[in-house]
Design an enzyme around this catalytic site. Structure first.
Site, PDB file in Angstrom:
ATOM      1  N   THR A  56     -36.326  10.089 -56.971  1.00 51.30           N
ATOM      2  CA  THR A  56     -37.735  10.389 -56.711  1.00 51.30           C
ATOM      3  C   THR A  56     -38.669   9.335 -57.294  1.00 51.30           C
ATOM      4  O   THR A  56     -39.811   9.220 -56.857  1.00 51.30           O
ATOM      5  CB  THR A  56     -38.134  11.776 -57.277  1.00 51.30           C
ATOM      6  N   CYS A  84     -43.075   1.883 -64.670  1.00 49.64           N
ATOM      7  CA  CYS A  84     -43.721   0.672 -65.193  1.00 49.64           C
ATOM      8  C   CYS A  84     -44.949   1.062 -66.018  1.00 49.64           C
ATOM      9  O   CYS A  84     -45.220   0.467 -67.068  1.00 49.64           O
ATOM     10  CB  CYS A  84     -44.113  -0.279 -64.060  1.00 49.64           C
ATOM     11  N   CYS A  94     -46.217   1.863 -60.114  1.00 51.21           N
ATOM     12  CA  CYS A  94     -44.906   2.443 -60.406  1.00 51.21           C
ATOM     13  C   CYS A  94     -45.005   3.292 -61.670  1.00 51.21           C
ATOM     14  O   CYS A  94     -45.432   2.803 -62.720  1.00 51.21           O
ATOM     15  CB  CYS A  94     -43.871   1.331 -60.597  1.00 51.21           C
ATOM     16  N   HIS A 154     -38.900  -4.234 -63.381  1.00 47.75           N
ATOM     17  CA  HIS A 154     -38.942  -3.341 -62.215  1.00 47.75           C
ATOM     18  C   HIS A 154     -37.797  -3.633 -61.260  1.00 47.75           C
ATOM     19  O   HIS A 154     -37.849  -4.582 -60.493  1.00 47.75           O
ATOM     20  CB  HIS A 154     -40.282  -3.417 -61.484  1.00 47.75           C
ATOM     21  N   HIS A 158     -33.257   4.037 -63.101  1.00 47.54           N
ATOM     22  CA  HIS A 158     -33.190   4.796 -64.353  1.00 47.54           C
ATOM     23  C   HIS A 158     -31.892   5.563 -64.428  1.00 47.54           C
ATOM     24  O   HIS A 158     -31.281   5.890 -63.403  1.00 47.54           O
ATOM     25  CB  HIS A 158     -34.385   5.758 -64.485  1.00 47.54           C
ATOM     26  N   GLY A 185     -31.182  11.401 -53.999  1.00 49.11           N
ATOM     27  CA  GLY A 185     -32.152  12.262 -54.690  1.00 49.11           C
ATOM     28  C   GLY A 185     -33.064  11.511 -55.640  1.00 49.11           C
ATOM     29  O   GLY A 185     -33.680  12.119 -56.521  1.00 49.11           O
ATOM     30  N   HIS A 210     -30.155   8.997 -66.166  1.00 44.87           N
ATOM     31  CA  HIS A 210     -30.364  10.275 -66.836  1.00 44.87           C
ATOM     32  C   HIS A 210     -29.232  10.437 -67.850  1.00 44.87           C
ATOM     33  O   HIS A 210     -28.058  10.429 -67.471  1.00 44.87           O
ATOM     34  CB  HIS A 210     -30.280  11.434 -65.834  1.00 44.87           C
ATOM     35  N   ASN A 241     -29.435   8.377 -59.718  1.00 42.09           N
ATOM     36  CA  ASN A 241     -29.710   8.761 -58.334  1.00 42.09           C
ATOM     37  C   ASN A 241     -30.231   7.529 -57.611  1.00 42.09           C
ATOM     38  O   ASN A 241     -31.170   6.884 -58.091  1.00 42.09           O
ATOM     39  CB  ASN A 241     -30.746   9.887 -58.289  1.00 42.09           C
TER      40      ASN A 241
END
Ligand code: AMP
Ligand code: ZN
Length: 111
Positions: A94, A6, A3, A45, A99, A92, A101, A86
């Site tokens: 990826t 990670c 990951c 995670h 996470h 979206g 933004h 997302n």
């Protein structure tokens, strides 16, 4: 685990860190979509927002508690900012590690 985030948390992959504690790491996005674009990841995670549960929601709470402080330290809290998550393919996402933004330094017009 294979990951990306990670590996960034573990220091295997370098990042431009702006904040870190035992619950989260915040670093500059490699492909910024705003003058200030920070990615905030839990040090646990969680694959996506779909995987948030009663046990791990403390990481999400900790991140939201720190968001105003990070924005303030970077100097864009007063003018405001946008926080985006997302989730999944249609959202979206990826990188399959939860996470947020945190973006600022410009006036956002669209949703
Ligand atoms: P998302 O599309 O919501 O999954 O967001 C993933 C974000 O991670 C994108 O904005 C990428 O630009 C960013 N990103 C990918 N790899 C890195 C990296 N090595 N360092 C910093 N940001 C990255
Ligand atoms: Zn991960």
């Amino acid at each position: 685990m294979d990951c990306l985030f990670c590996k960034i948390i573990d220091g295997e992959i370098p990042s431009n860190k702006v904040y870190e504690d035992d619950m989260m790491l915040a670093f500059r996005d490699i492909n910024p979509q705003a003058p200030e674009h920070i990615v905030i990841v839990p040090k646990c995670h969680i694959a996506s927002a779909n995987e948030i549960n009663a046990e791990n929601v403390k990481y999400v709470a900790a991140i939201w508690e720190k968001i105003p402080q990070i924005a303030s330290e970077l100097g864009f809290a007063e003018n405001g900012y946008r926080v985006v998550n997302n989730c999944g393919e249609d959202g979206g996402q990826t990188v399959p590690h939860l996470h947020f933004h945190l973006m600022g330094g410009k006036k956002f017009t669209d949703l």
